[in-house]
Design a protein around this motif. Structure first.
Motif, short mmCIF file in Angstrom:
data_model
loop_
_atom_site.label_atom_id
_atom_site.label_comp_id
_atom_site.label_asym_id
_atom_site.label_seq_id
_atom_site.Cartn_x
_atom_site.Cartn_y
_atom_site.Cartn_z
N ASP A 182 0.82 -1.21 0.00
CA ASP A 182 0.00 0.00 0.00
C ASP A 182 0.86 1.26 0.00
OD1 ASP A 182 -2.41 1.40 -0.04
OD2 ASP A 182 -2.42 1.60 2.13
N VAL A 183 1.90 1.29 0.81
CA VAL A 183 2.74 2.48 0.91
C VAL A 183 3.62 2.63 -0.33
CG1 VAL A 183 4.66 3.51 2.20
CG2 VAL A 183 2.73 2.52 3.41
N THR A 184 4.24 1.57 -0.77
CA THR A 184 5.18 1.65 -1.89
C THR A 184 4.49 1.77 -3.24
OG1 THR A 184 6.70 0.29 -0.61
CG2 THR A 184 7.20 0.57 -2.92
N PHE A 185 3.41 1.01 -3.46
CA PHE A 185 2.76 0.97 -4.76
C PHE A 185 1.34 1.52 -4.76
CE2 PHE A 185 5.94 -2.43 -5.03
CZ PHE A 185 6.59 -2.04 -6.19
N LYS A 186 0.86 2.00 -3.61
CA LYS A 186 -0.51 2.53 -3.48
C LYS A 186 -1.54 1.55 -4.03
CE LYS A 186 1.12 7.13 -3.43
NZ LYS A 186 1.21 8.43 -3.79
N GLU A 187 -1.43 0.33 -3.56
CA GLU A 187 -2.27 -0.76 -4.06
C GLU A 187 -3.76 -0.54 -3.76
OE1 GLU A 187 -1.54 -5.38 -4.51
OE2 GLU A 187 -1.96 -4.82 -2.45
N ASP A 188 -4.08 0.09 -2.64
CA ASP A 188 -5.48 0.32 -2.31
C ASP A 188 -6.17 1.28 -3.28
OD1 ASP A 188 -5.35 -1.40 -0.21
OD2 ASP A 188 -5.12 0.14 1.33
N ALA A 189 -5.40 2.12 -3.95
CA ALA A 189 -5.96 3.07 -4.92
C ALA A 189 -6.13 2.45 -6.30
CB ALA A 189 -5.07 4.30 -5.01
N ASN A 190 -5.76 1.19 -6.45
CA ASN A 190 -5.87 0.50 -7.74
C ASN A 190 -7.34 0.30 -8.11
OD1 ASN A 190 -5.34 -0.98 -10.01
ND2 ASN A 190 -4.77 -2.83 -8.91
N LYS A 191 -7.70 0.69 -9.32
CA LYS A 191 -9.08 0.60 -9.78
C LYS A 191 -9.25 -0.42 -10.92
CE LYS A 191 -10.48 4.12 -7.29
NZ LYS A 191 -11.02 3.90 -6.02
N THR A 192 -8.40 -1.43 -10.95
CA THR A 192 -8.47 -2.45 -11.99
C THR A 192 -9.76 -3.25 -11.84
OG1 THR A 192 -6.07 -2.62 -11.94
CG2 THR A 192 -7.25 -4.36 -13.07
N ILE A 193 -10.54 -3.30 -12.90
CA ILE A 193 -11.84 -3.97 -12.86
C ILE A 193 -11.70 -5.47 -13.14
CG2 ILE A 193 -14.09 -4.11 -13.97
CD1 ILE A 193 -13.84 -1.06 -14.45
N ASP A 194 -10.89 -5.81 -14.12
CA ASP A 194 -10.72 -7.21 -14.50
C ASP A 194 -10.01 -7.97 -13.37
OD1 ASP A 194 -10.64 -9.56 -15.97
OD2 ASP A 194 -8.81 -8.99 -17.05
N LYS A 195 -10.62 -9.03 -12.90
CA LYS A 195 -10.10 -9.78 -11.76
C LYS A 195 -8.74 -10.41 -12.06
CE LYS A 195 -12.35 -12.17 -8.08
NZ LYS A 195 -13.52 -12.89 -7.65
N ARG A 196 -8.60 -10.97 -13.24
CA ARG A 196 -7.34 -11.62 -13.60
C ARG A 196 -6.21 -10.59 -13.73
NH1 ARG A 196 -7.26 -16.67 -17.30
NH2 ARG A 196 -8.81 -17.01 -15.73
N ALA A 197 -6.51 -9.43 -14.29
CA ALA A 197 -5.50 -8.37 -14.40
C ALA A 197 -5.08 -7.89 -13.02
CB ALA A 197 -6.04 -7.21 -15.22
N ALA A 198 -6.03 -7.77 -12.10
CA ALA A 198 -5.72 -7.35 -10.73
C ALA A 198 -4.82 -8.37 -10.03
CB ALA A 198 -7.00 -7.14 -9.95
N GLU A 199 -5.08 -9.64 -10.24
CA GLU A 199 -4.25 -10.69 -9.66
C GLU A 199 -2.83 -10.64 -10.23
OE1 GLU A 199 -6.12 -14.48 -10.19
OE2 GLU A 199 -7.87 -13.90 -9.00
N ASN A 200 -2.74 -10.45 -11.55
CA ASN A 200 -1.43 -10.36 -12.20
C ASN A 200 -0.63 -9.17 -11.67
OD1 ASN A 200 -1.94 -12.63 -13.71
ND2 ASN A 200 -2.63 -11.49 -15.50
N LEU A 201 -1.29 -8.03 -11.53
CA LEU A 201 -0.62 -6.84 -11.00
C LEU A 201 -0.15 -7.08 -9.56
CD1 LEU A 201 -2.88 -4.00 -12.41
CD2 LEU A 201 -0.50 -4.47 -13.02
N ASN A 202 -0.96 -7.77 -8.79
CA ASN A 202 -0.59 -8.08 -7.41
C ASN A 202 0.66 -8.95 -7.36
OD1 ASN A 202 -0.54 -9.62 -4.87
ND2 ASN A 202 -2.39 -8.45 -4.42
N ILE A 203 0.72 -9.94 -8.22
CA ILE A 203 1.90 -10.82 -8.27
C ILE A 203 3.14 -10.04 -8.67
CG2 ILE A 203 2.94 -12.74 -9.56
CD1 ILE A 203 0.07 -13.95 -9.68
N ILE A 204 3.01 -9.15 -9.66
CA ILE A 204 4.15 -8.33 -10.09
C ILE A 204 4.61 -7.41 -8.96
CG2 ILE A 204 4.83 -6.46 -11.66
CD1 ILE A 204 3.00 -7.84 -13.76
#
Length: 69
Positions: free
Chosen positions: A6-28
């Motif tokens: 959350d602090v480094t990448f501001k993950e809570d502000a992520n507005k990715t709608i596609d579930k698979r894309a959100a999972e991929n971004l989380n892994i990265i």
């Protein structure tokens, strides 16, 4: 780990709608966090957010060090 994401990448502000894309971004992001924990730039106590900033300012200088892991 959630706090770092959350602090480094501001993950809570992520507005990715596609579930698979959100999972991929989380892994990265998690992969990047693990690299940032290992890398030492200038000072050993540099925060992850500052490490990310320093690398982004001159990526060619740190590319070999980042890819070595």
């Amino acid at each position: 780990m959630h706090w770092h994401l959350d602090v480094t990448f501001k993950e809570d502000a992520n507005k990715t709608i596609d579930k698979r894309a959100a999972e991929n971004l989380n892994i990265i992001r998690k992969w990047c966090i693990s690299i940032l924990k290992i890398i030492e730039i200038f000072r050993p106590k540099l925060s992850m957010k500052k490490k990310r900033f320093v690398i982004s300012m001159n990526p060619a200088e740190f590319l070999e060090q980042v890819l070595a892991f």
